[in-house]
Design an enzyme around this catalytic site. Sequence first.
Site, PDB file in Angstrom:
ATOM      1  N   HIS B 112       0.858  -1.193   0.000  1.00  0.00           N
ATOM      2  CA  HIS B 112       0.000   0.000   0.000  1.00  0.00           C
ATOM      3  C   HIS B 112       0.896   1.245   0.000  1.00  0.00           C
ATOM      4  O   HIS B 112       2.003   1.225   0.559  1.00  0.00           O
ATOM      5  CB  HIS B 112      -0.851  -0.045   1.261  1.00  0.00           C
ATOM      6  CG  HIS B 112      -1.848   1.062   1.388  1.00  0.00           C
ATOM      7  ND1 HIS B 112      -1.511   2.307   1.844  1.00  0.00           N
ATOM      8  CD2 HIS B 112      -3.177   1.091   1.136  1.00  0.00           C
ATOM      9  CE1 HIS B 112      -2.606   3.059   1.861  1.00  0.00           C
ATOM     10  NE2 HIS B 112      -3.624   2.352   1.443  1.00  0.00           N
ATOM     11  N   ASP B 189       3.344  -3.958   8.168  1.00  0.00           N
ATOM     12  CA  ASP B 189       2.151  -3.137   7.976  1.00  0.00           C
ATOM     13  C   ASP B 189       0.956  -4.056   8.240  1.00  0.00           C
ATOM     14  O   ASP B 189       0.594  -4.866   7.389  1.00  0.00           O
ATOM     15  CB  ASP B 189       2.153  -2.589   6.545  1.00  0.00           C
ATOM     16  CG  ASP B 189       0.822  -1.933   6.180  1.00  0.00           C
ATOM     17  OD1 ASP B 189      -0.067  -1.849   7.058  1.00  0.00           O
ATOM     18  OD2 ASP B 189       0.688  -1.515   5.017  1.00  0.00           O
ATOM     19  N   GLN B 192      -4.154  -4.614   7.159  1.00  0.00           N
ATOM     20  CA  GLN B 192      -5.126  -5.605   6.667  1.00  0.00           C
ATOM     21  C   GLN B 192      -5.026  -6.929   7.401  1.00  0.00           C
ATOM     22  O   GLN B 192      -5.885  -7.798   7.203  1.00  0.00           O
ATOM     23  CB  GLN B 192      -4.924  -5.858   5.155  1.00  0.00           C
ATOM     24  CG  GLN B 192      -5.127  -4.653   4.266  1.00  0.00           C
ATOM     25  CD  GLN B 192      -6.575  -4.213   4.169  1.00  0.00           C
ATOM     26  OE1 GLN B 192      -7.502  -4.894   4.624  1.00  0.00           O
ATOM     27  NE2 GLN B 192      -6.797  -3.034   3.616  1.00  0.00           N
ATOM     28  N   LYS B 215     -10.217  -0.242  10.613  1.00  0.00           N
ATOM     29  CA  LYS B 215     -10.371  -1.463   9.825  1.00  0.00           C
ATOM     30  C   LYS B 215     -10.715  -2.665  10.701  1.00  0.00           C
ATOM     31  O   LYS B 215     -10.824  -3.784  10.226  1.00  0.00           O
ATOM     32  CB  LYS B 215      -9.102  -1.724   9.012  1.00  0.00           C
ATOM     33  CG  LYS B 215      -8.872  -0.680   7.898  1.00  0.00           C
ATOM     34  CD  LYS B 215      -7.738  -1.074   6.989  1.00  0.00           C
ATOM     35  CE  LYS B 215      -7.089   0.098   6.292  1.00  0.00           C
ATOM     36  NZ  LYS B 215      -7.806   0.532   5.086  1.00  0.00           N
ATOM     37  N   CYS B 353      -4.659   2.079  -3.997  1.00  0.00           N
ATOM     38  CA  CYS B 353      -3.443   2.643  -3.399  1.00  0.00           C
ATOM     39  C   CYS B 353      -2.220   1.754  -3.580  1.00  0.00           C
ATOM     40  O   CYS B 353      -1.242   1.872  -2.866  1.00  0.00           O
ATOM     41  CB  CYS B 353      -3.615   2.950  -1.914  1.00  0.00           C
ATOM     42  SG  CYS B 353      -4.834   4.196  -1.586  1.00  0.00           S
TER      43      CYS B 353
END
Lengths: 142, 398
Positions: B112, B189, B192, B215, B353
Amino acid sequence: MDPETRRAIIMENYLNPYNREPAPANYIKVNTNNESCIDNLDIYLLIEDDIIKDVKFTGEACAISTSATSIMIKLLLGKTISEAQNLLTNYRNMINELPYDAEILEEALCFDEIYKQQNRKNCALLPWKGIEKALAKYQENK
Amino acid sequence: MHTEDFPMLKQDIIYLDNGATTLKPYAVIDAITDYYENYSANAHRGDYDISLKVDLAYENTRDIVKEFLNARYLEEIIFTSGATQSLNMIANGFFAPLLESGDEIIISKSEHASNVIPWFEIATAKNVHIKYVDLDDNHYVTINNLKKAITPNTKVIALAGITNVIGDERPIKEICKLAHEHNIFVVVDGAQSVPHLKTDVQDLDCDFLAFSAHKLCGPTGVGVLYGKIELLEHLIPQNYGGGMNETFDNESEVYLKSLPTRLEAGTPNIAGVIGLGAAINYLNQIGMENITSYERELRRYLINELMQIPHIDIINPESDSGIVAFNVDGIFAQDIAVYLNKYHVCIRAGNHCAKILKSEVGVTNTCRVSLYFYNTKRDVDKLVELLKDKNKIIEEMI
Ligand SMILES: Cc1ncc(COP(=O)(O)O)c(C=O)c1O
């Protein structure tokens, strides 16, 4: 314009867009895209003696943007720069629900109710933003 | 499951854009409202009862996050505005001062933007190289390819736990093991992955982890930066101001507070942090393992259904997460999203993105469905029904 005709014009220009092809290097090239979506087009413009001789385009865009580009190109061919600017003003007014001259917009009238879909107004305006940039570029380099 | 917990689901919508953000359950909304209605004071100013209550609630979320991630210390949990800010703090506060000319940062082409551009900025400023680990035929990161990408100059590997377009789950534990054998730091990261998978930072042994509350059923504008304490001690604050200083008299004598406060300058997003705590409690009640297995099954169901439709091309049929990227033959992704919207089905179209992914996958734009535990087979059925008839799509997309 009635819904059937509107639809037919948009689909015809989407499925068989006019002049969707790369252009030689002597054309003025501009990119036009919408920040809020993913339409991304390159527009190529050829002007001789202040008359629009040719316009082509390449890139990826939705049905509305693609058909709007095809329709715009057909409208612009053979027009003088000031005629083109007049078309641009009237087209933009139509999209933004302001008074406009319906006589000159021909096929582009298929977008006369696009304001009802707020999120697609920018799609219909996209190629015209590109041509505005291209015309400005031409004037600058004259 | 648990659809009744979500007020948004009382509307006539099918929400399939959970990769972008998730819906909020009553438990979260109520916790935030409770703060605003009943003890709306600042934190760390505890001279009166309600302010003390704010302190306790705010710090309670730190406890909840620490347990959720199985971190060793409370001081390893820093509240930020979201994954993006966390990643920027890691890149600029820890790595920018550490990296030297000629060093290498390994990322992948499916990251991303928030795990790409902060590194680009450092690369330019410090003459550091960005290297992309090769992806395999499924667009996955493999340990073997990572081994090939590592050189003696590699200082950091920054990868998503789960990517936001391909939806592949990276072998983070093995990656950390490999990286640490070469004295390389690992930044995960988790935007997600943390919402969908049990994340144990000690077991993974990652050095840094970033994620966003929104999220995982939490509020927008709040997130977490996790770092191993011995590393966080060296992370230079990007924000200076109230709350994070001990004393100051003149410019040469500013003494900063210890972790975690040092990295949380200014009045924090108190309501957001309280909401984050409520969101994690809520997820824990359902159970992260249950969430993961429910989503896997729903994904399998969706993939099987989509596979039956000849005009649909699935970009990531093999991935394990609830993310499914696809295109409808000959129709621009955005036109599909507009068409589905007419039936109140929310999906995302675009490059998500991940702008450097297109050179890998060969398509610029896709439709993306991203599932969460409150999606149902009925949602999937409705989507599939709408996608089945290509003529209907063409008929209705404008
Ligand atoms: C993989 C990944 N990383 C980072 C982010 C950034 O998260 P946020 O916008 O909440 O900071 C996202 C969000 O879309 C993401 O999907």
